[in-house]
Write an enzyme that holds these catalytic residues in place. Structure first.
Site, PDB file in Angstrom:
ATOM      1  N   HIS A 165       0.850  -1.204   0.000  1.00  0.00           N
ATOM      2  CA  HIS A 165       0.000   0.000   0.000  1.00  0.00           C
ATOM      3  C   HIS A 165       0.883   1.251   0.000  1.00  0.00           C
ATOM      4  CE1 HIS A 165      -3.165   2.736   1.050  1.00  0.00           C
ATOM      5  NE2 HIS A 165      -4.017   1.807   1.442  1.00  0.00           N
ATOM      6  N   GLU A 265      -0.408   1.416  -5.597  1.00  0.00           N
ATOM      7  CA  GLU A 265      -0.183   0.192  -4.837  1.00  0.00           C
ATOM      8  C   GLU A 265      -0.019  -1.021  -5.747  1.00  0.00           C
ATOM      9  OE1 GLU A 265      -3.378  -0.103  -1.961  1.00  0.00           O
ATOM     10  OE2 GLU A 265      -3.649   2.070  -2.025  1.00  0.00           O
TER      11      GLU A 265
END
Length: 291
Positions: A165, A265
């Site tokens: 992330h 991400e």
């Protein structure tokens, strides 16, 4: 004091690991702080979480950390590269899995004139079995120097969804373009926000989108630099920015911080990782800066 400066100036020294790596206690987290001729970085043992990465020839961090980030046990850290595993999203609790909120073990540190390599590992414990009743093995490998490579390896007898992330520092979100995303995406917001150009994105509102056919390389084109994000053994790329109102509602973000980061991400969502007990399955990302 900015959070990165506070980490670098922290005097709660635990031990010297190598010439350019020290272990410190920062609030409730144990951190490995890297100060190498080629880069500065830090990793929290909770979550095997890369907090920031800044090559020495860059004026600001490439991997971005919120100045309001919380360093409390069992709480996710805002910024850096948290790992979502063994699920992505809110399908189970906690959101984005448990790997980012439990402590990993530092297994290995090696450094040379090209940078620093660290390996962290995690296996099932009484704590993880409360979240996920399975045996597993995880390894997170970091290679930090002029470039930043992060690789997650996992084994078990189940399938998993996952994301690295990644938060990236930008000068002004209004001036940013992301390229290499592909034409196909799932918009997680109800707002109609079609891309102006196929495969690229600019920002004038909140974005939360899963690109399902992205190219192997994404580029964040900023006013003063281009960040190259090379995904490997991936299936999806998520792009996220909370914009004005959502940033104000998040206590671990300053109100205007949405202007200075974007998440791009590297993910395994629509093609989950198929694990076996015999060998590790791997995916990851390599980050570099082009002028």
């Amino acid at each position: 004091m900015p959070i990165i400066q506070a980490i670098q100036n922290c005097r709660n020294h635990i031990k010297t690991i190598s010439q350019h790596v020290n272990q410190i206690q920062f609030d409730e987290h144990t951190l490995c702080v890297i100060d190498h001729p080629l880069c500065q970085a830090a990793i929290s043992l909770q979550g095997a979480h890369l907090l920031y990465w800044q090559p020495t020839d860059e004026a600001s961090p490439v991997v971005w950390l919120s100045d309001n980030a919380l360093f409390k046990r069992g709480k996710a850290i805002r910024g850096g590269i948290p790992v979502c595993w063994p699920w992505f999203g809110n399908t189970l609790s906690p959101a984005h899995g448990f790997a980012r909120i439990v402590d990993w073990q530092l297994k290995y540190v090696h450094e040379d004139d090209q940078g620093v390599e660290l390996l962290l590992s995690l296996h099932q414990t009484d704590e993880t079995l409360q979240y996920w009743p399975h045996e597993f093995g995880l390894e997170m490998r970091f290679q930090l120097g002029k470039t930043c490579k992060v690789e997650l390896s996992c084994q078990g007898d189940f399938s998993a969804t996952s994301a690295l992330h990644s938060y990236f520092g930008v000068s002004d979100i209004h001036q940013v373009t992301i390229e290499g995303l592909g034409a196909d995406y799932i918009d997680k917001l109800s707002t109609v926000n079609p891309p102006k150009n196929v495969g690229s994105m600019t920002f004038d509102q909140e974005v939360d989108r899963i690109y399902t056919q992205p190219e192997p390389i994404s580029y964040i084109k900023d006013r003063h630099r281009s960040i190259k994000i090379q995904h490997f053994t991936y299936s999806d790329v998520v792009v996220w920015n909370p914009w004005v109102e959502k940033a104000k509602a998040m206590s671990d973000l300053a109100d205007n911080s949405y202007q200075h980061f974007v998440c791009v991400e590297t993910c395994r969502i629509h093609h989950p990782i198929m694990l076996t007990p015999q060998q590790f399955a791997r995916y990851g990302v390599e980050i570099s800066v082009e002028k």
